[in-house]
Design a protein around this motif. Structure first.
Motif, short mmCIF file in Angstrom:
data_model
loop_
_atom_site.label_atom_id
_atom_site.label_comp_id
_atom_site.label_asym_id
_atom_site.label_seq_id
_atom_site.Cartn_x
_atom_site.Cartn_y
_atom_site.Cartn_z
N ASN A 102 0.84 -1.15 0.20
CA ASN A 102 -0.03 -0.06 -0.05
C ASN A 102 0.83 1.23 0.06
O ASN A 102 2.24 1.21 0.47
N HIS A 103 0.19 2.39 -0.27
CA HIS A 103 1.00 3.94 -0.28
C HIS A 103 0.87 4.19 1.02
O HIS A 103 -0.40 4.35 1.51
N TYR A 104 2.16 4.95 1.73
CA TYR A 104 2.19 5.44 2.82
C TYR A 104 2.79 6.79 2.62
O TYR A 104 3.48 7.16 1.62
N GLY A 105 2.90 7.62 3.50
CA GLY A 105 3.64 8.83 3.79
C GLY A 105 2.77 10.19 3.42
O GLY A 105 1.80 10.03 3.06
N THR A 111 -5.21 15.39 1.35
CA THR A 111 -6.48 15.49 0.85
C THR A 111 -6.83 16.07 -0.49
O THR A 111 -7.15 17.26 -0.64
N SER A 112 -6.25 15.28 -1.40
CA SER A 112 -6.55 15.86 -2.83
C SER A 112 -6.72 14.50 -3.74
O SER A 112 -6.78 13.40 -3.02
N THR A 113 -7.22 14.82 -4.89
CA THR A 113 -7.35 13.77 -5.87
C THR A 113 -6.18 12.73 -5.88
O THR A 113 -6.42 11.50 -6.20
N SER A 114 -4.88 13.34 -6.01
CA SER A 114 -3.80 12.60 -6.11
C SER A 114 -3.56 11.86 -4.76
O SER A 114 -3.44 10.39 -4.91
N GLY A 115 -3.81 12.19 -3.61
CA GLY A 115 -3.85 11.37 -2.47
C GLY A 115 -4.86 10.40 -2.62
O GLY A 115 -4.56 9.15 -1.80
N GLU A 116 -5.91 10.72 -2.86
CA GLU A 116 -7.21 9.63 -2.98
C GLU A 116 -6.65 8.51 -3.73
O GLU A 116 -7.01 7.11 -3.43
N LYS A 117 -6.13 8.88 -4.96
CA LYS A 117 -5.83 7.71 -5.97
C LYS A 117 -4.61 6.80 -5.24
O LYS A 117 -4.68 5.59 -5.76
N LEU A 118 -3.83 7.60 -4.60
CA LEU A 118 -2.67 6.62 -4.14
C LEU A 118 -3.19 5.72 -2.95
O LEU A 118 -2.74 4.54 -2.72
N LYS A 119 -3.83 6.24 -2.07
CA LYS A 119 -4.52 5.45 -0.99
C LYS A 119 -5.62 4.47 -1.72
O LYS A 119 -5.53 3.18 -0.92
N ALA A 120 -6.23 4.60 -2.72
CA ALA A 120 -7.01 3.37 -3.25
C ALA A 120 -6.30 2.50 -3.96
O ALA A 120 -6.83 1.34 -4.35
N ASN A 182 -6.27 6.59 -15.59
CA ASN A 182 -6.62 7.82 -14.80
C ASN A 182 -7.12 7.46 -13.60
O ASN A 182 -7.32 8.28 -12.71
N ASN A 183 -7.03 6.31 -13.36
CA ASN A 183 -7.57 5.84 -11.94
C ASN A 183 -6.29 5.70 -10.88
O ASN A 183 -6.37 5.47 -9.83
N PHE A 184 -5.03 6.24 -11.57
CA PHE A 184 -3.90 6.13 -10.50
C PHE A 184 -3.27 7.52 -10.49
O PHE A 184 -3.62 8.31 -11.18
N TYR A 185 -2.01 7.60 -9.80
CA TYR A 185 -1.63 8.83 -9.49
C TYR A 185 -1.34 9.46 -10.94
O TYR A 185 -0.63 9.00 -12.00
N PRO A 186 -1.51 10.85 -10.91
CA PRO A 186 -1.33 11.80 -12.13
C PRO A 186 0.03 11.79 -12.23
O PRO A 186 1.04 11.80 -11.38
N GLY A 187 0.63 11.56 -13.76
CA GLY A 187 2.13 11.70 -13.93
C GLY A 187 2.44 10.35 -14.32
O GLY A 187 3.51 10.11 -14.97
#
Length: 261
Positions: A102-105, A111-120, A182-187
């Motif tokens: 899982n993604h931590y850190g 609390t952003s779209t990129s953070g939500e994608k990492l958590k998911a 698009n379901n994953f971290y931008p970039g």
């Protein structure tokens, strides 16, 4: 069971059969089991982050075989290669490790779209390995093997493993399709996420010790570092500047070794 796994198992059985056939030459044989926690270091989480290192913990288990040259017939301390016989063992191993990732850190906690994608986003690293290591014992193997010759035998080792890996990937974001970038971290570029199985090699090094339990059995503990020649064993290989190394792991394993010849 996949064809690669069958080939690895057949190779190990063939190797053991060949070595047991050499018993008349005077080799001493040892076999044992090892198991312990694995800290998987991959593209999941933040480098040097405690939560990442403590959260992405899996488990490993294996079967080990040792060829002990110390009991070769016609052994003599005056022979040139007697030091090798008294301080080195060859260790063959078939092992398996599995870790949920899982993604931590700080990036995943945002609390952003990129953070939500990492958590998911989560994954699983699953590796079947077959290889060998050369173990060096600074103290005398012969003395350790004798009754009253000392209870501890520290060692260091170095070797290589052939690895058959089979990662899995999932996300709870969006349509949950792992083929939708698009379901994953931008970039992250297309192809960063993969569930494709494959094979690679790993360099293995460890530091450990044996403890003499009985004349014919030892307890063993070692701390191992494995560095894979691939960055896709975890199912993630993004091309951002933060991706600086291939996948690797730290494995603390405990074992029981039995002398049977």
């Amino acid at each position: 069971m996949t064809l690669k796994i069958k080939k690895l198992l057949f190779s190990l059985l063939l190797f053991l059969a060949m070595q047991l056939g050499y018993s008349q030459l005077g080799f001493s044989h040892e076999i044992g089991v090892i198991a312990g926690p694995v800290a998987y270091q991959s593209d999941f989480g933040e480098r040097y982050d405690f939560e990442t290192n403590s959260g992405n913990i899996g488990f490993g288990i294996g079967i080990v075989y040792y060829m002990n040259f110390e009991y070769l017939r016609f052994y003599s301390y005056r022979r040139r290669n007697s030091y090798f016989r008294d301080h080195f063992k060859v260790r063959a191993e078939l092992s398996y490790n599995k870790t949920t990732l899982n993604h931590y850190g700080i990036w995943a906690d945002k609390t952003s779209t990129s953070g939500e994608k990492l958590k998911a986003h989560s994954g699983e690293a699953s590796n079947l390995e077959l290889g060998a290591q050369l173990e060096y014992y600074p103290l005398s193997i012969k003395r350790f093997s004798r009754r009253g010759g000392g209870k501890w035998a520290p060692f260091i080792s170095l070797g290589a493993h052939f690895v058959s890996y089979n990662p899995s990937v999932m996300t709870t974001y969006g349509d949950q399709n792992i083929n939708n970038i698009n379901n994953f971290y931008p970039g992250w570029e297309p192809g960063s996420i993969t569930e494709e199985a494959g094979s690679t090699w790993a360099i293995v090094g460890s530091l450990g010790t044996r403890y003499k339990l009985t004349p014919l059995s030892d307890l063993m503990v070692d701390l191992r570092i494995q560095s894979y020649f691939s960055d896709t064993t975890d199912g993630l290989d993004h091309q951002l500047p933060s991706n600086k190394t291939n996948d690797w792991l730290v494995w603390l394993n405990f074992g029981y070794i039995f002398y049977f010849d």
